[in-house]
Design a protein around this motif. Sequence first.
Motif, short mmCIF file in Angstrom:
data_model
loop_
_atom_site.label_atom_id
_atom_site.label_comp_id
_atom_site.label_asym_id
_atom_site.label_seq_id
_atom_site.Cartn_x
_atom_site.Cartn_y
_atom_site.Cartn_z
N LYS A 1 -25.39 -3.94 37.99
CA LYS A 1 -24.68 -5.30 37.99
C LYS A 1 -23.27 -4.93 38.02
N GLY A 2 -22.67 -5.17 39.07
CA GLY A 2 -21.14 -4.87 39.10
C GLY A 2 -20.89 -3.36 39.00
N GLU A 3 -20.61 -2.92 37.82
CA GLU A 3 -20.38 -1.71 37.54
C GLU A 3 -21.46 -1.18 36.33
N GLY B 1 -24.15 -7.09 45.45
CA GLY B 1 -23.82 -7.18 43.93
C GLY B 1 -23.45 -6.07 43.14
N GLU B 2 -23.56 -4.97 43.72
CA GLU B 2 -23.22 -3.68 43.01
C GLU B 2 -21.75 -3.29 43.58
N ASP B 3 -20.89 -2.94 42.55
CA ASP B 3 -19.53 -2.69 42.91
C ASP B 3 -19.29 -1.15 43.09
#
Length: 193
Positions: free
Chosen positions: A52-54, A88-90
């Motif tokens: 989720k993000g990082e 959605g993944e940074d």
Amino acid sequence: MRKRKSILIWAGVFSLSFLLYFSFLHSKIREHTNTEVPKHADYIIILGARVKGEVPSLALQYRIDAAASYLKKNRESIAIASGGQGPGEDITEAEAIKRGLLAHGISSDRILLEDKSTDTVENIRFSKRLIPQNLKTGLLVTNDFHLYRAKSIAKDLGLNLEGIPAETPTVAIPKSYAREYLAITKYYLVNFF
């Protein structure tokens, strides 16, 4: 009356077959998580999961924790962190795994990155290319519900791997197992029919 009775019998047979099939799948999943983890494997492959993000999802964090625990006890083993970058993944899942292992004190020179894969088959196929030729014994790290199918896929790809079962977050158990039953069914249909 006879038609209604026949429908009820067939509905009962279908329901019982459905129940027996999913009981069989559940027993296969449990069978592959209740085995002793071999010590001193040359390498472990940590399969990616959602970021989720990082921030690793709880399922992925449990995989990282299980891998780190093994690596601390088996200091000659190297890790292959596997997983690309999805919506959605940074960062890639592989990078999230690496960061998690580093936070546990695992040296970066023991971590290889496979950061292109998008599913379990690619995780294993692409990770296989990174295994140094002199290394023979390996383990898969994934959540307990996923280990049976992951080991089966690895075997199909020429890798005979045991597993390190990471816990499945309690909140995710119903969804994870339901999805895995369907994924195993798809695996059977593709590989056996």
